[in-house]
Design a protein around this motif. Structure first.
Motif, PDB file in Angstrom:
ATOM      1  N   GLN A 171      34.884   0.957 -87.863  1.00  0.00           N
ATOM      2  CA  GLN A 171      34.578  -0.459 -87.656  1.00  0.00           C
ATOM      3  C   GLN A 171      34.335  -1.168 -88.996  1.00  0.00           C
ATOM      4  OE1 GLN A 171      34.824  -1.756 -84.754  1.00  0.00           O
ATOM      5  NE2 GLN A 171      33.921  -3.816 -85.002  1.00  0.00           N
ATOM      6  N   LEU A 172      33.617  -0.493 -89.896  1.00  0.00           N
ATOM      7  CA  LEU A 172      33.369  -1.069 -91.220  1.00  0.00           C
ATOM      8  C   LEU A 172      34.666  -1.196 -92.017  1.00  0.00           C
ATOM      9  CD1 LEU A 172      30.045   0.730 -92.249  1.00  0.00           C
ATOM     10  CD2 LEU A 172      30.332  -1.660 -91.584  1.00  0.00           C
ATOM     11  N   LYS A 173      35.557  -0.233 -91.869  1.00  0.00           N
ATOM     12  CA  LYS A 173      36.826  -0.297 -92.579  1.00  0.00           C
ATOM     13  C   LYS A 173      37.637  -1.499 -92.110  1.00  0.00           C
ATOM     14  CE  LYS A 173      40.066   2.686 -91.670  1.00  0.00           C
ATOM     15  NZ  LYS A 173      40.838   3.954 -91.607  1.00  0.00           N
ATOM     16  N   LYS A 174      37.609  -1.781 -90.802  1.00  0.00           N
ATOM     17  CA  LYS A 174      38.317  -2.958 -90.293  1.00  0.00           C
ATOM     18  C   LYS A 174      37.738  -4.246 -90.896  1.00  0.00           C
ATOM     19  CE  LYS A 174      39.603  -0.905 -85.840  1.00  0.00           C
ATOM     20  NZ  LYS A 174      39.421  -1.010 -84.359  1.00  0.00           N
ATOM     21  N   LYS A 175      36.410  -4.292 -90.940  1.00  0.00           N
ATOM     22  CA  LYS A 175      35.771  -5.483 -91.501  1.00  0.00           C
ATOM     23  C   LYS A 175      36.110  -5.655 -92.982  1.00  0.00           C
ATOM     24  CE  LYS A 175      31.844  -6.093 -88.424  1.00  0.00           C
ATOM     25  NZ  LYS A 175      32.206  -7.490 -88.131  1.00  0.00           N
ATOM     26  N   CYS A 176      36.119  -4.548 -93.705  1.00  0.00           N
ATOM     27  CA  CYS A 176      36.452  -4.621 -95.132  1.00  0.00           C
ATOM     28  C   CYS A 176      37.879  -5.095 -95.339  1.00  0.00           C
ATOM     29  CB  CYS A 176      36.253  -3.258 -95.786  1.00  0.00           C
ATOM     30  SG  CYS A 176      34.523  -2.758 -95.925  1.00  0.00           S
ATOM     31  N   PHE A 177      38.797  -4.623 -94.482  1.00  0.00           N
ATOM     32  CA  PHE A 177      40.187  -5.059 -94.597  1.00  0.00           C
ATOM     33  C   PHE A 177      40.317  -6.554 -94.258  1.00  0.00           C
ATOM     34  CE2 PHE A 177      42.057  -0.567 -93.769  1.00  0.00           C
ATOM     35  CZ  PHE A 177      41.679  -0.202 -95.052  1.00  0.00           C
ATOM     36  N   ILE A 178      39.552  -7.002 -93.263  1.00  0.00           N
ATOM     37  CA  ILE A 178      39.577  -8.439 -92.918  1.00  0.00           C
ATOM     38  C   ILE A 178      39.070  -9.281 -94.088  1.00  0.00           C
ATOM     39  CG2 ILE A 178      38.561 -10.187 -91.414  1.00  0.00           C
ATOM     40  CD1 ILE A 178      38.572  -8.080 -89.178  1.00  0.00           C
ATOM     41  N   LEU A 179      37.977  -8.807 -94.700  1.00  0.00           N
ATOM     42  CA  LEU A 179      37.421  -9.521 -95.850  1.00  0.00           C
ATOM     43  C   LEU A 179      38.395  -9.512 -97.026  1.00  0.00           C
ATOM     44  CD1 LEU A 179      35.035 -10.959 -97.197  1.00  0.00           C
ATOM     45  CD2 LEU A 179      34.112  -8.712 -97.801  1.00  0.00           C
ATOM     46  N   PRO A 185      45.072 -13.070 -99.471  1.00  0.00           N
ATOM     47  CA  PRO A 185      46.011 -13.034 -98.336  1.00  0.00           C
ATOM     48  C   PRO A 185      47.248 -12.191 -98.596  1.00  0.00           C
ATOM     49  CG  PRO A 185      45.227 -15.274 -98.756  1.00  0.00           C
ATOM     50  CD  PRO A 185      44.755 -14.442 -99.899  1.00  0.00           C
ATOM     51  N   ASN A 186      47.613 -11.991 -99.855  1.00  0.00           N
ATOM     52  CA  ASN A 186      48.798 -11.167-100.138  1.00  0.00           C
ATOM     53  C   ASN A 186      48.594  -9.703 -99.796  1.00  0.00           C
ATOM     54  OD1 ASN A 186      50.131 -13.435-101.174  1.00  0.00           O
ATOM     55  ND2 ASN A 186      49.232 -13.121-103.219  1.00  0.00           N
ATOM     56  N   SER A 187      47.328  -9.297 -99.622  1.00  0.00           N
ATOM     57  CA  SER A 187      47.047  -7.888 -99.321  1.00  0.00           C
ATOM     58  C   SER A 187      47.303  -7.541 -97.862  1.00  0.00           C
ATOM     59  CB  SER A 187      45.578  -7.556 -99.651  1.00  0.00           C
ATOM     60  OG  SER A 187      45.302  -7.811-101.022  1.00  0.00           O
ATOM     61  N   ASP A 188      47.644  -8.535 -97.052  1.00  0.00           N
ATOM     62  CA  ASP A 188      47.834  -8.270 -95.627  1.00  0.00           C
ATOM     63  C   ASP A 188      49.014  -7.344 -95.370  1.00  0.00           C
ATOM     64  OD1 ASP A 188      47.378  -8.404 -92.966  1.00  0.00           O
ATOM     65  OD2 ASP A 188      48.301 -10.371 -92.663  1.00  0.00           O
ATOM     66  N   SER A 189      50.000  -7.418 -96.261  1.00  0.00           N
ATOM     67  CA  SER A 189      51.199  -6.582 -96.070  1.00  0.00           C
ATOM     68  C   SER A 189      51.112  -5.246 -96.804  1.00  0.00           C
ATOM     69  CB  SER A 189      52.436  -7.352 -96.550  1.00  0.00           C
ATOM     70  OG  SER A 189      52.302  -7.705 -97.931  1.00  0.00           O
ATOM     71  N   LEU A 194      46.506   1.442-100.096  1.00  0.00           N
ATOM     72  CA  LEU A 194      46.345   0.428-101.144  1.00  0.00           C
ATOM     73  C   LEU A 194      45.206  -0.530-100.802  1.00  0.00           C
ATOM     74  CD1 LEU A 194      47.345  -0.749-103.778  1.00  0.00           C
ATOM     75  CD2 LEU A 194      49.048  -2.075-102.494  1.00  0.00           C
ATOM     76  N   LYS A 195      45.085  -0.867 -99.508  1.00  0.00           N
ATOM     77  CA  LYS A 195      43.967  -1.721 -99.092  1.00  0.00           C
ATOM     78  C   LYS A 195      42.627  -1.050 -99.374  1.00  0.00           C
ATOM     79  CE  LYS A 195      46.203  -4.374 -95.404  1.00  0.00           C
ATOM     80  NZ  LYS A 195      46.215  -4.681 -93.952  1.00  0.00           N
ATOM     81  N   ALA A 196      42.568   0.246 -99.103  1.00  0.00           N
ATOM     82  CA  ALA A 196      41.318   0.972 -99.346  1.00  0.00           C
ATOM     83  C   ALA A 196      40.978   0.975-100.834  1.00  0.00           C
ATOM     84  CB  ALA A 196      41.436   2.408 -98.817  1.00  0.00           C
ATOM     85  N   ALA A 197      42.005   1.111-101.689  1.00  0.00           N
ATOM     86  CA  ALA A 197      41.760   1.078-103.130  1.00  0.00           C
ATOM     87  C   ALA A 197      41.272  -0.299-103.575  1.00  0.00           C
ATOM     88  CB  ALA A 197      43.036   1.467-103.871  1.00  0.00           C
ATOM     89  N   LYS A 198      41.858  -1.355-102.991  1.00  0.00           N
ATOM     90  CA  LYS A 198      41.413  -2.704-103.348  1.00  0.00           C
ATOM     91  C   LYS A 198      40.009  -2.991-102.840  1.00  0.00           C
ATOM     92  CE  LYS A 198      45.961  -4.924-103.732  1.00  0.00           C
ATOM     93  NZ  LYS A 198      46.852  -6.005-103.228  1.00  0.00           N
ATOM     94  N   TRP A 200      37.683  -0.879-102.539  1.00  0.00           N
ATOM     95  CA  TRP A 200      36.756  -0.147-103.397  1.00  0.00           C
ATOM     96  C   TRP A 200      36.350  -0.991-104.621  1.00  0.00           C
ATOM     97  CZ3 TRP A 200      33.977   4.084-102.704  1.00  0.00           C
ATOM     98  CH2 TRP A 200      33.396   4.704-103.819  1.00  0.00           C
ATOM     99  N   LYS A 201      37.282  -1.823-105.096  1.00  0.00           N
ATOM    100  CA  LYS A 201      36.997  -2.675-106.254  1.00  0.00           C
ATOM    101  C   LYS A 201      36.626  -4.107-105.861  1.00  0.00           C
ATOM    102  CE  LYS A 201      40.143  -0.204-109.361  1.00  0.00           C
ATOM    103  NZ  LYS A 201      41.308  -0.344-110.271  1.00  0.00           N
ATOM    104  N   LEU A 202      36.632  -4.377-104.544  1.00  0.00           N
ATOM    105  CA  LEU A 202      36.380  -5.752-104.106  1.00  0.00           C
ATOM    106  C   LEU A 202      34.979  -6.230-104.490  1.00  0.00           C
ATOM    107  CD1 LEU A 202      37.373  -8.243-102.598  1.00  0.00           C
ATOM    108  CD2 LEU A 202      36.539  -7.210-100.463  1.00  0.00           C
TER     109      LEU A 202
END
Length: 353
Positions: A171-179, A185-189, A194-198, A200-202
């Motif tokens: 559930q937290l991973k989904k929220k992090c991806f939404i954030l 917005p370019n990270s949606d694709s 790669l999303k998890a790596a981003k 981590w630095k968000l």
């Protein structure tokens, strides 16, 4: 600049102005004010060694920093619990949504029902706890022992607790991806890795952006202060230039005004003088003065005739001795009488005019 030195033009004055702008915001003084008040400038320099940039004393600022540190620790602890509580509530909400649209497995139903039952009992136990400590009657007459009977079986609870971290993590991973997608917005694709790596630095990116915003605000504030000073100086210069240009015109207008005012004052005095003369010399008085003047003029004419006759006699008998002296005395008396009457006539004419 040492704290015991007075302010002098140059670098020391610039430092003092920076101190007044940052550490002592109410003392936004100009360079002219500081130069005219050296003792006050010395006081400001002394105060600047005992306060920080916010204007607090150093000891109080240290205590405040320690208090904020403790507040942040308590806030972090509370946020962790609050986030976990809200994530669990969202899991239950998602469960009720999914149960309307899809057929869930028995394990999913068992997990969510056990989680909901455990959550409700825990929340109710927390509500009952403070009332018992204060010695007040328990809510609805319930005791914690009554609530413990509603706990799910221990086997189900252990199984639910072993699965719960995975569900919370998902559930937290989904929220992090939404954030992340909201921030970029370019990270949606991008792929999940790669999303998890981003993600981590968000947090670091957001902190840097926040710091940049704060720095930009500070620079904007400094620029606003500088702009206000420049605007004030420019306004004063415009006022001085405008005053110099219009001063000659103002002087000319003031001179004309004073000239007209003086003329009006002279006319007013002349009018008052004529009014006094008019009130003093009425028509009857003027007529009486005219009669007196006519009589005095007639008497003067007679005296002049007598004087002329005496002068002729004097010329005829000037060769005589004592008789001549007598005639001279008579002539002198006549001349004096004539002069007295002439003087009276002149005074009368002055009063009449």
């Amino acid at each position: 600049m040492a704290s015991g030195d007075f302010c002098s033009p140059g670098e020391g004055m610039e430092i003092l102005q920076q101190i007044c702008s940052k550490q002592l915001p109410p003392c936004n003084l100009s360079e002219e004010d500081l130069l005219q008040n050296p003792h006050f400038s010395k006081l400001l320099l002394s105060l600047s060694q005992h306060v920080d940039e916010s204007g607090l004393s150093l000891s109080l600022a240290k205590e405040q920093a320690q208090a904020w540190k403790e507040v942040r620790l308590h806030k972090t602890t509370w946020l962790r619990s609050e986030i976990l509580h809200r994530v669990i509530q969202e899991l239950l909400v998602d469960y009720y949504v999914k149960i309307q649209d899809a057929n869930l497995t028995s394990e999913d139903k068992k997990f969510h029902e056990t989680l909901e039952q455990r959550l409700l009992v825990t929340e109710l136990a927390q509500l009952l706890g403070p009332s018992q400590e204060r010695g007040t009657p328990p809510l609805l007459g319930l005791e914690k022992a009554d609530l413990l009977e509603l706990m799910p079986p221990s086997e189900d609870f252990v199984w639910m607790r072993s699965r719960l971290p995975l569900e919370v993590e998902e559930q937290l991973k989904k929220k992090c991806f939404i954030l992340l997608c909201y921030h970029d917005p370019n990270s949606d694709s991008d792929s999940e890795t790669l999303k998890a790596a981003k993600v981590w630095k968000l947090a670091e990116v957001l902190v840097n952006e926040k710091q940049q915003c704060q720095d930009a605000k500070s620079q904007q504030k400094e620029q606003m202060v500088l702009l206000e000073k420049k605007s004030a100086a420019y306004s004063q210069r415009l006022l001085r230039e405008h005053r110099l240009k219009t001063q000659s015109e103002l002087d000319r207008i003031n001179a004309q005004y004073l000239e007209v005012k003086c003329g009006a004052m002279i006319l007013k005095l002349r009018m008052e003088e004529l009014k006094i003369l008019s009130d003093t010399y009425t028509t009857e008085k003027v007529e009486a003065h005219r009669l007196i003047r006519d009589r005095l003029e007639a008497a003067i004419h007679l005296q002049e005739q007598d004087m002329e006759k005496s002068r002729q006699v004097l010329n005829s008998y000037e060769v005589l001795g004592e008789e001549f002296d007598r005639l001279v005395k008579e002539y002198t008396q006549l001349k004096q009488a004539t002069e007295n009457k002439r003087w009276a006539l002149q005074e009368f004419n002055k009063a009449y005019c």
